[in-house]
Design a protein around this motif. Structure first.
Motif, PDB file in Angstrom:
ATOM      1  N   GLY A 134     -42.518 -13.122   5.034  1.00  8.29           N
ATOM      2  CA  GLY A 134     -42.256 -14.381   4.354  1.00  8.29           C
ATOM      3  C   GLY A 134     -41.962 -14.239   2.875  1.00  8.29           C
ATOM      4  N   THR A 135     -42.430 -13.169   2.255  1.00  6.64           N
ATOM      5  CA  THR A 135     -42.209 -12.979   0.819  1.00  6.64           C
ATOM      6  C   THR A 135     -41.336 -11.766   0.505  1.00  6.64           C
ATOM      7  N   GLY A 136     -40.939 -11.032   1.537  1.00 10.25           N
ATOM      8  CA  GLY A 136     -40.071  -9.880   1.312  1.00 10.25           C
ATOM      9  C   GLY A 136     -40.745  -8.705   0.642  1.00 10.25           C
ATOM     10  N   LEU A 137     -42.055  -8.572   0.817  1.00  8.45           N
ATOM     11  CA  LEU A 137     -42.783  -7.464   0.218  1.00  8.45           C
ATOM     12  C   LEU A 137     -43.096  -6.405   1.262  1.00  8.45           C
ATOM     13  N   GLU A 138     -42.905  -5.158   0.896  1.00 11.85           N
ATOM     14  CA  GLU A 138     -43.268  -4.013   1.728  1.00 11.85           C
ATOM     15  C   GLU A 138     -44.358  -3.219   1.024  1.00 11.85           C
ATOM     16  N   VAL A 139     -45.387  -2.793   1.773  1.00 15.26           N
ATOM     17  CA  VAL A 139     -46.519  -2.095   1.172  1.00 15.26           C
ATOM     18  C   VAL A 139     -46.753  -0.770   1.878  1.00 15.26           C
ATOM     19  N   THR A 140     -47.005   0.253   1.087  1.00 12.31           N
ATOM     20  CA  THR A 140     -47.479   1.528   1.635  1.00 12.31           C
ATOM     21  C   THR A 140     -48.805   1.855   0.962  1.00 12.31           C
ATOM     22  N   ALA A 141     -49.727   2.383   1.742  1.00 16.36           N
ATOM     23  CA  ALA A 141     -51.019   2.820   1.219  1.00 16.36           C
ATOM     24  C   ALA A 141     -51.260   4.229   1.725  1.00 16.36           C
ATOM     25  N   ARG A 142     -51.614   5.115   0.814  1.00 15.88           N
ATOM     26  CA  ARG A 142     -51.823   6.498   1.231  1.00 15.88           C
ATOM     27  C   ARG A 142     -52.825   7.187   0.323  1.00 15.88           C
ATOM     28  N   ALA A 143     -53.322   8.307   0.813  1.00 16.16           N
ATOM     29  CA  ALA A 143     -54.210   9.144   0.015  1.00 16.16           C
ATOM     30  C   ALA A 143     -53.367  10.044  -0.872  1.00 16.16           C
ATOM     31  N   ASP A 144     -53.756  10.150  -2.138  1.00 17.90           N
ATOM     32  CA  ASP A 144     -53.004  10.974  -3.083  1.00 17.90           C
ATOM     33  C   ASP A 144     -53.979  11.688  -4.011  1.00 17.90           C
ATOM     34  N   LYS A 145     -54.256  12.956  -3.707  1.00 17.35           N
ATOM     35  CA  LYS A 145     -55.149  13.773  -4.535  1.00 17.35           C
ATOM     36  C   LYS A 145     -56.461  13.060  -4.842  1.00 17.35           C
ATOM     37  N   GLY A 146     -57.035  12.498  -3.823  1.00 17.02           N
ATOM     38  CA  GLY A 146     -58.321  11.852  -3.959  1.00 17.02           C
ATOM     39  C   GLY A 146     -58.257  10.392  -4.359  1.00 17.02           C
ATOM     40  N   ARG A 147     -57.072   9.868  -4.608  1.00 16.46           N
ATOM     41  CA  ARG A 147     -56.902   8.473  -4.977  1.00 16.46           C
ATOM     42  C   ARG A 147     -56.366   7.668  -3.800  1.00 16.46           C
ATOM     43  N   LEU A 148     -56.547   6.356  -3.887  1.00 14.62           N
ATOM     44  CA  LEU A 148     -55.810   5.430  -3.032  1.00 14.62           C
ATOM     45  C   LEU A 148     -54.583   5.006  -3.805  1.00 14.62           C
ATOM     46  N   LEU A 149     -53.407   5.311  -3.268  1.00 13.60           N
ATOM     47  CA  LEU A 149     -52.149   4.983  -3.928  1.00 13.60           C
ATOM     48  C   LEU A 149     -51.455   3.884  -3.141  1.00 13.60           C
ATOM     49  N   VAL A 150     -51.312   2.717  -3.753  1.00 17.43           N
ATOM     50  CA  VAL A 150     -50.680   1.574  -3.097  1.00 17.43           C
ATOM     51  C   VAL A 150     -49.383   1.235  -3.829  1.00 17.43           C
ATOM     52  N   THR A 151     -48.296   1.177  -3.086  1.00 13.32           N
ATOM     53  CA  THR A 151     -47.005   0.789  -3.654  1.00 13.32           C
ATOM     54  C   THR A 151     -46.502  -0.460  -2.955  1.00 13.32           C
ATOM     55  N   VAL A 152     -46.159  -1.460  -3.744  1.00 15.63           N
ATOM     56  CA  VAL A 152     -45.594  -2.700  -3.228  1.00 15.63           C
ATOM     57  C   VAL A 152     -44.139  -2.763  -3.671  1.00 15.63           C
ATOM     58  N   ARG A 153     -43.243  -2.980  -2.720  1.00 19.57           N
ATOM     59  CA  ARG A 153     -41.809  -3.072  -3.029  1.00 19.57           C
ATOM     60  C   ARG A 153     -41.286  -4.438  -2.640  1.00 19.57           C
ATOM     61  N   SER A 154     -40.503  -5.026  -3.537  1.00 22.17           N
ATOM     62  CA  SER A 154     -39.878  -6.312  -3.238  1.00 22.17           C
ATOM     63  C   SER A 154     -38.470  -6.069  -2.705  1.00 22.17           C
ATOM     64  N   THR A 155     -38.215  -6.558  -1.504  1.00 22.43           N
ATOM     65  CA  THR A 155     -36.893  -6.377  -0.890  1.00 22.43           C
ATOM     66  C   THR A 155     -36.069  -7.647  -0.931  1.00 22.43           C
ATOM     67  N   GLY A 156     -36.652  -8.754  -1.359  1.00 16.93           N
ATOM     68  CA  GLY A 156     -35.941 -10.023  -1.401  1.00 16.93           C
ATOM     69  C   GLY A 156     -35.036 -10.123  -2.616  1.00 16.93           C
ATOM     70  N   ALA A 157     -34.111 -11.068  -2.576  1.00 21.29           N
ATOM     71  CA  ALA A 157     -33.170 -11.254  -3.671  1.00 21.29           C
ATOM     72  C   ALA A 157     -33.816 -11.974  -4.853  1.00 21.29           C
ATOM     73  N   ALA A 158     -34.797 -12.829  -4.566  1.00 25.08           N
ATOM     74  CA  ALA A 158     -35.409 -13.634  -5.617  1.00 25.08           C
ATOM     75  C   ALA A 158     -36.475 -12.844  -6.367  1.00 25.08           C
ATOM     76  N   ASP A 159     -36.569 -13.087  -7.687  1.00 22.47           N
ATOM     77  CA  ASP A 159     -37.643 -12.502  -8.476  1.00 22.47           C
ATOM     78  C   ASP A 159     -38.959 -13.179  -8.108  1.00 22.47           C
ATOM     79  N   ARG A 160     -40.040 -12.420  -8.152  1.00 19.79           N
ATOM     80  CA  ARG A 160     -41.349 -12.989  -7.875  1.00 19.79           C
ATOM     81  C   ARG A 160     -42.408 -12.171  -8.596  1.00 19.79           C
ATOM     82  N   THR A 161     -43.592 -12.736  -8.708  1.00 22.03           N
ATOM     83  CA  THR A 161     -44.707 -12.063  -9.384  1.00 22.03           C
ATOM     84  C   THR A 161     -45.896 -11.959  -8.441  1.00 22.03           C
TER      85      THR A 161
END
Length: 665
Positions: free
Chosen positions: A103-130
């Motif tokens: 519904g908001t065009g957001l894609e999320v990946t969560a993974r382990a990275d050298k002992g951290r939780l690394l979360v990346t959120v990507r906006s795939t929609g045309a509209a800007d959002r916060t």
């Protein structure tokens, strides 16, 4: 393994009190083995192994919790303040998990990275959002917020002052790319803490609120295709509760990504940089810019200085520069590539450019109007316009050649590393903020490596640490009230007399709230030095000379010695007659300490008393240990208002009591 240890010396171990930091040994995260477990998906939850436990992301709300190895539960983030929408199915990847919010065009990946939780959120929609997330600080009432404002602060969440309007923190929203010296914040409570690193700082702000008498911190990322900010990454780490743990985590991140500079390497590449070790910094005026003025300073016994001068009609002459070099000093001009003005009306030589640089290179706003320059003077100039022109027109190279024709071996480039980035909508030289940053790094690197200059800039963000050798400004946790104080010319001073302008030389008093927010040692922590001490030399703001704020002199001197960072001065008029012996005595104390430890990492920070008035640092593998007593009562023989330093091999501490300049070598 490099150890960050709070138990390095027997003295430190012997004075641990229940109210102080725990006696801990922190291994740099970059060198720790990653947890062996794998990511697990169960329902709408994703479990990710992290150093010290397991983090769980609730895909329905983006709430993040962690189960520690000791069996406790920690909330890393409350649910997102802006609902991401209904999540789709979670799929596993080679090292994590992925899901979307259709519904908001957001894609999320969560993974382990050298002992951290690394979360990346990507906006795939045309509209800007916060997206307002993570939402942090709703945990223990005893929690403290770590904030890299200048050198760094650690603020108890329920501190009455910091929750009040006069502190200027609650209700603030700070751009992470320009308002913070490091792209992070942290929380700590006892032996547990959380570090939040944001490598995608452009487009991200950190808001601090006061809710029911307690501070909260919420990040907000603006996804924009035009700005190139469609990706948002947050790295979460569990820590042991040390207030400098987030900075240690950031240092590790920089090393992992090949982004951590080394002052030792900079000295090898540009030998002039070696003269930064042991040097105080000073801007010069009037007779202080002359060869006789330099020799007068050296005659006081000052063996190292960085001397800067304004870009006016009286720069230091070749004879003065030669005298400075013979004295063992670095010397260089102030310059700025950021401002352009009409050459016929310009109020600053640095704002005058040839040809059609003004107005042709002005940054254009979305409506086509030029971006007004500092204090609405002229315009800000596009870094992209300069980069496009430089191969054939050499505007920047010609400027640098002219400014260093007197033999100067240092250069101070105002604002380039301060992080106030601009999007340029000009069809002739368009740029995003990320492109602006890349251009600044490229031209600073040319100055440092190509022109072999000891390069400095103003209030440098961590992203510029590889190209700079020194920095004026990131040592100061600025309160907005400082700007208001400086506008009061009657109390603060103006730009007269020419040889010793009051704005620099007239002693001034900060408003009580401003002084508390900036200089109360109970709230200060060395985040910047923990991350970058061995990368570049960090100094306070250039207009806040040591003598400008008499009421803060002792605390500022103690902080400088504790952090192994230089004091800054202004020299002109009769200042050497009045304060020269004090400057010389302070520099004599500082010089051997910084020569020994200036290229070493800060390896320890701790408080030794419950009221935080006694603090200790260490550098390298036992190279230097410093204990500062900001209080009024003696601590284990160290009087209030004094500092003890111990270099490896010393038989007894070296003591400095700044108020009386009582130096015992």
């Amino acid at each position: 393994m490099h150890l960050f240890t709070s138990c390095r010396t027997a003295r430190a171990a012997a004075v641990v009190l229940a109210a102080t930091l725990p006696c801990i040994t922190l291994a740099e995260p970059a060198h720790a083995a990653a947890p062996a477990q794998t990511v697990r998906v169960h329902g709408q939850s994703v479990d990710v192994p992290v150093r010290g436990g397991t983090a769980t992301v609730d895909t329905a709300t983006l709430r993040v919790t962690a189960r520690t190895a000791a069996g406790g539960t920690v909330e890393l983030s409350a649910p997102a303040a802006t609902a991401p929408g209904a999540p789709g199915a979670v799929t596993t990847t080679a090292d994590g998990a992925r899901w979307t919010y259709p519904g908001t065009g957001l894609e999320v990946t969560a993974r382990a990275d050298k002992g951290r939780l690394l979360v990346t959120v990507r906006s795939t929609g045309a509209a800007d959002r916060t997206l307002k997330w993570p939402v942090t600080g709703a945990g223990s009432a005893s929690a403290a917020l770590q904030l890299p404002r200048g050198e760094g602060l650690s603020i108890p969440a329920r501190d009455t002052f910091w929750n009040s309007p006069e502190a200027g923190l609650a209700g603030s929203e700070t751009p992470m790319d320009s308002g913070l010296s490091l792209p992070l914040w942290g929380w700590s409570a006892g032996r547990t803490g959380v570090s939040y690193l944001v490598p995608t700082d452009i487009g991200t702000t950190l808001g601090v609120t006061s809710e029911q008498g307690a501070l909260r911190a919420t990040a907000a990322h603006a996804f924009s295709r035009g700005e190139g900010t469609t990706d948002y990454t947050v790295a979460f780490s569990l820590t042991d509760g040390s207030p400098v743990a987030p900075a240690l985590d950031h240092r590790a991140w920089l090393k992992e990504h090949g982004q951590l500079g080394s002052l030792k390497r900079k000295i090898a590449a540009v030998p002039a940089n070696k003269k930064l070790l042991g040097a105080f910094h000073a801007y010069t005026w009037g007779p202080a810019r002359t060869a006789d003025g330099v020799r007068k300073l050296r005659a006081l016994g000052v063996d190292r200085m960085w001397l800067g001068y304004d870009a006016d009609d009286q720069p230091m002459t070749p004879a003065a520069v030669k005298a400075a070099k013979e004295a063992g000093y670095l010397v260089g001009p102030y310059d700025s590539f950021a401002n352009g003005q009409d050459p016929q009306k310009s109020d600053a030589p640095t704002s005058v450019w040839p040809d059609e640089v003004y107005p042709g290179f002005c940054v254009q706003r979305a409506d086509g109007s030029p971006e007004p320059g500092f204090h609405d003077r002229g315009c800000y100039l596009s870094t992209e316009a300069f980069e496009k022109a430089e191969p054939t027109r050499h505007y920047l190279a010609d400027r640098t050649r002219k400014m260093t024709a007197n033999g100067a071996d240092s250069y101070f480039l105002d604002v380039d590393a301060a992080g106030e980035l601009y999007r340029d909508h000009s069809a002739a030289h368009p740029q995003t903020k990320a492109r602006d940053r890349a251009n600044r790094l490229a031209r600073m690197k040319r100055l440092a490596d190509g022109d072999r200059l000891a390069l400095g800039s103003e209030s440098a963000g961590a992203w510029a640490n590889e190209v700079l050798s020194y920095n004026h400004g990131s040592g100061t946790p600025v309160h907005d009230g400082l700007w208001a104080a400086q506008r009061d010319k009657e109390k603060w001073g103006g730009y007269t007399p020419a040889k010793a302008p009051g704005i620099f030389f007239k002693p001034a008093e900060l408003p009580a709230a401003v002084a508390k927010a900036m200089y109360d040692p109970a709230y200060r922590v060395p985040l910047y030095e923990t991350a970058l001490h061995d990368s570049l030399v960090n100094v306070e703001r250039w207009e806040l000379s040591y003598d400008k704020l008499p009421q803060q002199k002792t605390d500022r001197a103690l902080l400088a010695m504790l952090y192994n960072t230089p004091l800054n001065f202004v020299i002109g008029g009769d200042s050497l007659e009045k304060q020269g012996s004090e400057l010389a005595a302070l520099q004599k104390y500082f010089s051997p300490l910084h020569k020994a430890a200036g290229t070493e990492p800060m390896t320890d920070f701790r408080t030794l008393t419950g009221d935080r008035t006694v603090q200790r640092t260490a550098f390298g593998d036992g190279t230097l240990t410093v204990t500062a007593n900001f209080g009024t009562k003696a601590y284990e023989g160290l009087p209030g208002g004094c500092v003890d330093a111990e270099l490896k091999g010393d038989k007894k501490p070296r003591r400095l009591c700044p108020a009386t300049v009582n130096v015992n070598p």
